[in-house]
Scaffold this motif. Structure first.
Motif, short mmCIF file in Angstrom:
data_model
loop_
_atom_site.label_atom_id
_atom_site.label_comp_id
_atom_site.label_asym_id
_atom_site.label_seq_id
_atom_site.Cartn_x
_atom_site.Cartn_y
_atom_site.Cartn_z
N GLN A 276 0.80 -1.21 0.00
CA GLN A 276 0.00 0.00 0.00
C GLN A 276 0.85 1.27 0.00
N SER A 277 2.12 1.14 0.33
CA SER A 277 2.98 2.32 0.44
C SER A 277 3.15 3.03 -0.89
N ALA A 278 3.00 2.30 -1.98
CA ALA A 278 3.16 2.91 -3.30
C ALA A 278 1.98 3.77 -3.69
N ALA A 279 0.86 3.66 -2.97
CA ALA A 279 -0.37 4.36 -3.35
C ALA A 279 -0.52 5.68 -2.60
N GLY A 280 0.49 6.53 -2.69
CA GLY A 280 0.36 7.88 -2.17
C GLY A 280 0.82 8.08 -0.75
N LYS A 281 1.45 7.08 -0.14
CA LYS A 281 1.95 7.28 1.21
C LYS A 281 3.28 8.04 1.18
N VAL A 282 3.75 8.43 2.35
CA VAL A 282 4.89 9.34 2.43
C VAL A 282 6.12 8.84 1.67
N PRO A 283 6.58 7.59 1.86
CA PRO A 283 7.79 7.19 1.14
C PRO A 283 7.69 7.33 -0.37
N SER A 284 6.55 6.98 -0.94
CA SER A 284 6.42 7.07 -2.40
C SER A 284 6.40 8.52 -2.87
N VAL A 285 5.77 9.39 -2.09
CA VAL A 285 5.72 10.81 -2.47
C VAL A 285 7.09 11.46 -2.34
N VAL A 286 7.79 11.18 -1.23
CA VAL A 286 9.13 11.75 -1.05
C VAL A 286 10.07 11.24 -2.14
N ARG A 287 9.95 9.97 -2.46
CA ARG A 287 10.80 9.40 -3.52
C ARG A 287 10.53 10.10 -4.85
N VAL A 302 13.83 4.07 5.90
CA VAL A 302 13.83 3.54 7.26
C VAL A 302 12.40 3.16 7.58
N ALA A 303 12.16 1.92 8.00
CA ALA A 303 10.80 1.48 8.32
C ALA A 303 10.84 0.50 9.47
N GLY A 304 9.75 0.50 10.24
CA GLY A 304 9.65 -0.49 11.31
C GLY A 304 9.72 -1.88 10.75
N GLU A 305 8.91 -2.14 9.73
CA GLU A 305 8.92 -3.42 9.03
C GLU A 305 8.93 -3.15 7.53
N ILE A 306 9.56 -4.03 6.79
CA ILE A 306 9.60 -3.91 5.33
C ILE A 306 9.00 -5.17 4.74
N GLU A 307 7.89 -5.01 4.02
CA GLU A 307 7.15 -6.16 3.50
C GLU A 307 6.89 -6.04 2.00
N ALA A 308 7.63 -5.17 1.33
CA ALA A 308 7.46 -5.00 -0.11
C ALA A 308 8.83 -4.84 -0.76
N ARG A 309 8.86 -4.98 -2.07
CA ARG A 309 10.11 -4.86 -2.81
C ARG A 309 10.67 -3.44 -2.67
N LEU A 310 11.99 -3.33 -2.72
CA LEU A 310 12.67 -2.05 -2.51
C LEU A 310 13.38 -1.58 -3.78
N ASP A 311 12.81 -1.91 -4.92
CA ASP A 311 13.46 -1.61 -6.20
C ASP A 311 13.77 -0.13 -6.38
N ASP A 312 12.94 0.75 -5.83
CA ASP A 312 13.09 2.17 -6.08
C ASP A 312 13.96 2.88 -5.03
N PHE A 313 14.55 2.14 -4.11
CA PHE A 313 15.38 2.74 -3.06
C PHE A 313 16.82 2.22 -3.19
N ASP A 314 17.76 3.08 -2.86
CA ASP A 314 19.16 2.71 -2.95
C ASP A 314 19.63 1.89 -1.76
N ALA A 315 18.94 2.03 -0.63
CA ALA A 315 19.27 1.26 0.57
C ALA A 315 18.07 1.34 1.51
N ALA A 316 18.04 0.47 2.51
CA ALA A 316 16.93 0.47 3.45
C ALA A 316 17.37 -0.15 4.76
N ALA A 317 16.64 0.20 5.82
CA ALA A 317 16.89 -0.38 7.14
C ALA A 317 15.56 -0.66 7.81
#
Length: 353
Positions: A276-287, A302-317
């Motif tokens: 759901q993060s790709a549908a207008g939530k903060v990370p997708s808009v900032v990206r 940076v996310a509490g939990e990561i449950e989706a692909r990270l193709d559009d980010f250079d790194a994640a935690a």
């Protein structure tokens, strides 16, 4: 390097401002010479009012007591902007965290949100900015409109004669979802489970929302965003409000596009990064804003939990992963999220730097 940190809150565990500060602290521990700017974000849900308060230092927080989502009083506030508009946040009046973990799928109400809106209008608000993320209920926004003067008789006939008119400056509703009111991508199907609606009870809730929609034939329940906040989006559309993408609107208010100019690294985040993060939530808009205003910047998450692909980010935690690695207890990420947000900042600075 110039680093811009623009996360949403870690829902229910840490505010966006605290999260941004923690990530910044960790980053500077690793790279003390970097220029690090924090821009706490929101998308219409928890933290929206605080984001506007940061953008308008002269705004006034006005206390109000309303009916909470479980029917008990909640002491909260709305924000009076210098230009006369009011900002009211549903998460602070009728939000899921206010239930304290005791989900009430059949009885939770959004009425307190309507009461806070009425209080702002009584105080002379010339326009309204309404953030509707994080609701506890799935009531179609009917209690909101009832708090604003709508009446519904026993057979379900709607009487709009007592409904308060919109303020002269209009009503803009900030939402982070595009779900319709009904159907397989609607309020019950998508968001019902997190509010305690089990599969066997879902048809009854769907039927209630369908009947409510039928009583307001002038509003299309298929409108994107009508299903936001358990259907509060639909109710506000019936009042005459305009829906707007929440995260983008908040970013504009905070001046984030200009702050991204010249950035080398952009850090964003949220509590749970999922499909759901790709549908207008903060990370997708900032990206997306980073791609437009800082195309050479590396964008990290940076996310509490990561449950989706990270193709559009250079790194994640992931804070849960960091907690597991550090203490062996993944739940420590919930108990002490800022500690692990700082560790995330430090590790990302080391990785990206």
């Amino acid at each position: 390097m110039r680093v811009v940190i623009a996360p949403d809150s870690l829902k229910g565990t840490a505010t966006a401002a605290d999260t941004a500060r923690a990530v910044r602290s960790g980053w500077l521990d690793e790279r003390p010479e970097d220029e690090v700017v924090t821009v706490p974000m929101a998308d219409g849900g928890e933290g929206t009012l605080n984001a506007f308060a940061a953008a308008y230092p002269a705004a006034l927080r006005v206390p109000v007591t309303v009916t909470g989502p479980d029917g008990t009083p909640v002491d909260t506030h709305w924000l009076h902007l210098p230009d006369g508009r009011a900002v009211v946040e549903l998460a602070a009046t009728s939000g899921l965290p206010l239930l304290g973990g005791a989900l009430r799928p059949g009885t939770a109400t959004s009425r307190g949100f309507g009461e806070a809106i009425a209080a702002a209008l009584d105080a002379g608000a010339t326009g309204l900015v309404l953030g509707i993320g994080g609701s506890a209920s799935t009531d179609g926004g009917r209690p909101v409109l009832e708090a604003l003067g709508l009446t519904v008789d026993a057979p379900g006939a709607v009487d709009r004669s007592g409904l308060r008119p919109l303020p002269t400056g209009g009503v803009v509703v900030l939402t982070d979802v595009t779900s319709p009111l009904l159907g397989p991508t609607g309020a019950v199907a998508v968001f019902g489970p997190q509010k305690g609606i089990t599969p066997d009870r879902a048809p009854a809730f769907e039927e209630q929302l369908s009947g409510w929609a039928a009583s307001l034939p002038g509003v299309d329940p298929a409108t994107p965003g009508a299903g936001a906040a358990g259907g509060v989006g639909f109710g506000l559309l019936a009042w005459g409000a305009t829906l707007a993408p929440g995260a983008r609107a908040v970013a504009d208010v905070l001046g984030l596009p200009a702050l991204l100019d010249g950035a080398d690294v952009v850090v964003t985040g949220e509590g749970r990064f999922d499909e759901q993060s790709a549908a207008g939530k903060v990370p997708s808009v900032v990206r997306a804003l980073a791609a437009e205003h800082a195309p050479a910047a590396r964008v990290v998450l940076v996310a509490g939990e990561i449950e989706a692909r990270l193709d559009d980010f250079d790194a994640a935690a992931s804070l849960v992963v960091l907690a597991t690695q550090t203490t062996g207890e993944p739940d420590d990420a919930l108990r002490d999220p800022l500690r692990f947000a700082a560790i995330a900042g430090q590790r990302l600075a080391r990785l990206v730097g």
